[in-house]
Design an enzyme around this catalytic site. Structure first.
Site, PDB file in Angstrom:
ATOM      1  CB  CYS A 257      -0.944  -0.010   1.190  1.00  0.00           C
ATOM      2  SG  CYS A 257      -0.117  -0.001   2.795  1.00  0.00           S
TER       3      CYS A 257
ATOM      4  CG  HIS B 234      19.495 -11.512  20.479  1.00  0.00           C
ATOM      5  ND1 HIS B 234      19.607 -12.873  20.430  1.00  0.00           N
ATOM      6  CD2 HIS B 234      18.388 -11.188  19.731  1.00  0.00           C
ATOM      7  CE1 HIS B 234      18.640 -13.375  19.675  1.00  0.00           C
ATOM      8  NE2 HIS B 234      17.888 -12.374  19.244  1.00  0.00           N
TER       9      HIS B 234
END
Length: 612
Positions: free
Chosen positions: A26, A535
């Protein structure tokens, strides 16, 4: 930026070509229907340079890019063997698994998305022509006006043709046959006959005199029916004649069926829909404006805003105007105002840059960068924008503002609002923009952490920051970890630790900037502006939080040694995952970084940073 590289990285992040059921874009997002969403590495995609965020809504996996989405989609389409102006075919099995609401939203978005820019542009052109006539710059009888009006109105007049083409692409029927079907509804001689005083018949059945120009629902229903008829005809005709006889028989059947049944039914549905919206609006215009002004961007976030597009286009077709569009422009401007408030108040250079660019894109009708990158991220600006949008929407709605043509809600759409209620929509826009900007500036941006005098003096003397080891263990170079994204430095420079403990603590003094539902990672920002990502493990996002316990919340202040996460490294290893902890500086470009020469992590410094 190399958009080809970004496209390939996103393709890998969503699980590769074979995991894509359908793909399109879009104004700001790459939209995917994934066969197995668990294969997508959302965290990896969100951390890519050029990606604002990832949204999972209405059965779609949406990667928010911003204004450059088309430039990313082009190489992506090439990589998956997809025409750049089409959506890749949905897997039929996946369709069956979706609920009817998600299927409807997906259908509407895929039908309108390909031509939304052209529709908006021609709508603005019609609005400008109306403005020029009002100002006396043009006469409606002049050739100049007539030619430009044809340029602006032709798209809307032939709207059933564009809808037929894009709906056929989604429903997997012959696009050229559906275009011919739509063209028959708009055929000049037939229109003249249907408009005449003498009724016309088809084998004795009277054809209802209905106008199909600019209509929406009749052609969508017709293409939907054809999607069931075409497979039957394909099976009936032999391969040698199928390409000729299936289109021919499809039109022989569907044109009269549409004129006799589908068209009048669709027109009636459209009339009832438009009348219902108008009735609600007339009963409580202020309430309608407040609701739409306040909640429109919420609808955008969840992807359900597409369900309003056929309503608005149908209103213009049936009534000649639409009440919703001016209210939506108010909602758009309120988000832009909030972004302006953040831009004026924040001291964070990255946030200031993003907020500043979001103001411009927002007033032009593209709010996703403002929402996902600024207002929703900071929470309070989004709330203030919602409140301001509700107030401005109530003003616009109560004044009877309406649009005479469809275009994207933005400042560019103002000429389409000329007429009744124009003053009210101007006031609503101004109120929403200023109110959201002022409230955000005063109350919406978190105060920047202030160093103590001792810290300030230390910073002046040393002019660098230290990142302390967040867990004890063996230090290894980042490039040796078994994850290409981290090892390559794509996420930023850093260091890794093979842990011998099960607790992660803060390596800096600062604030928790991001936490994750999977609890395997955490983002921090130091008081000096260093952005640190910790992480835990490789591919441990797939554990969905199992064996992890998050101890802090987003926005919480932390000091060196504050416990952040506990984890069971032995259970993680038993599940087949590497528990190595990565410590990454995500704003690497802002610093000169020196790594420790130590090989053992035990509350010692890992990284020394000096601002460039």
């Amino acid at each position: 930026m190399d958009y080809g590289v970004l496209a390939n990285n996103i393709l890998a992040g969503v699980g590769g070509k074979d995991n894509i059921g359908s793909a399109w874009h879009c104004a700001t997002r790459l939209r995917f229907k994934l066969k197995d969403e668990s294969k997508a590495d959302t965290e990896k995609i969100e951390n890519m340079d050029g990606v604002i965020t990832v949204v999972k809504s209405a059965g779609q996996y949406q990667v928010v890019i911003g204004n450059n989405v088309a430039r990313v989609f082009e190489p992506l389409a090439d990589a998956i063997g997809l025409a750049r102006d089409e959506a890749q075919s949905d897997n039929q099995e996946e369709k069956k698994k979706e609920n009817i609401v998600n299927r409807f939203i997906g259908f509407i978005s895929s039908v309108f998305t390909p031509f939304l820019g052209a529709m908006a542009g021609t709508g603005v052109l019609k609005g400008l022509l109306a403005l020029f006539v009002t100002l006396g710059w043009l006469q409606e009888s002049s050739g100049t006006y007539q030619i430009w009006y044809a340029a602006g109105d032709a798209f809307f007049y032939f709207l059933p043709v564009w809808l037929a083409f894009t709906a056929a692409a989604h429903l997997k029927v012959n696009q050229y046959v559906t275009a011919a079907l739509a063209g028959a509804l708009l055929y000049p001689n037939l229109i003249t006959l249907l408009a005449g005083s003498k009724p016309i018949t088809f084998f004795g059945l009277t054809v209802v005199g209905t106008t199909y120009s600019s209509s929406v629902i009749p052609i969508l229903l017709a293409v939907w029916m054809l999607s069931y008829l075409q497979p039957i005809l394909d099976k009936f005709f032999h391969d040698s004649v199928r390409n000729i006889f299936t289109p021919m028989v499809s039109l022989i059947i569907m044109v009269p069926v549409t004129l006799l049944v589908v068209g009048p039914l669709g027109t009636s549905v459209g009339t009832v829909l438009s009348s219902s919206v108008e009735s609600v609006y007339r009963v409580a215009p202020y309430a309608a404006g407040a609701v739409m002004g306040a909640l429109w961007q919420v609808f955008v976030i969840f992807g359900v805003h597409w369900t309003f597009v056929p309503v608005m286009t149908n209103n213009i077709s049936q009534l000649g105007y639409d009440y919703l569009l001016p209210m939506l422009s108010v909602a758009v401007l309120s988000q832009s105002g909030a972004a302006l408030g953040v831009f004026l108040k924040t001291k964070d250079a990255k946030m200031k840059s993003l907020a500043g660019s979001s103001v411009l894109t927002g007033v032009l009708g593209i709010t996703e960068p403002a929402i996902y990158g600024v207002t929703l991220k900071l929470k309070r600006p989004f709330i203030f924008a919602t409140i301001a949008g509700g107030i401005g929407g109530a003003i616009a709605g109560g004044g009877g503002a309406h649009a005479n043509a469809f275009t994207l809600p933005s400042l560019l759409a103002l000429p389409t609002y000329l007429g009744k209620g124009f003053t009210s929509v101007i006031i609503g826009l101004v109120v929403a923009f200023i109110l959201s900007a002022v409230t955000t500036y005063l109350f919406g941006v978190p105060s920047q952490p202030k160093d103590s005098k001792a810290d300030a003096k230390k910073t002046e003397e040393i002019q660098d920051d230290l990142v302390i080891a967040p867990v004890s263990g063996t230090i290894i170079p980042l490039e040796s970890v078994k994850d290409e994204v981290f090892a390559s430095g794509a996420m930023g420079k850093g260091i890794a630790i093979v842990p011998d403990d099960d607790q992660i603590v803060s390596p800096i003094v600062g604030t928790v900037a991001a936490v994750y539902p999977s609890k395997h990672a955490i983002g921090l920002i130091s008081n000096g502006g260093v952005e640190v990502l910790i992480h835990v493990g490789i591919d441990t996002v797939q554990l969905n939080g199992k064996h992890f316990n998050q101890l802090v919340e987003q926005g919480q202040k932390v000091s060196v040694g504050t416990p952040l996460i506990t984890f069971d490294r032995q259970a993680i290893q038993a599940a087949g995952y590497d528990p190595t902890v990565m410590v990454i500086i995500t704003n690497t470009a802002d610093y000169e970084i020196t790594e420790t020469q130590d090989t053992v992590a035990n509350q010692n410094w890992l990284l020394q940073l000096k601002a460039l």
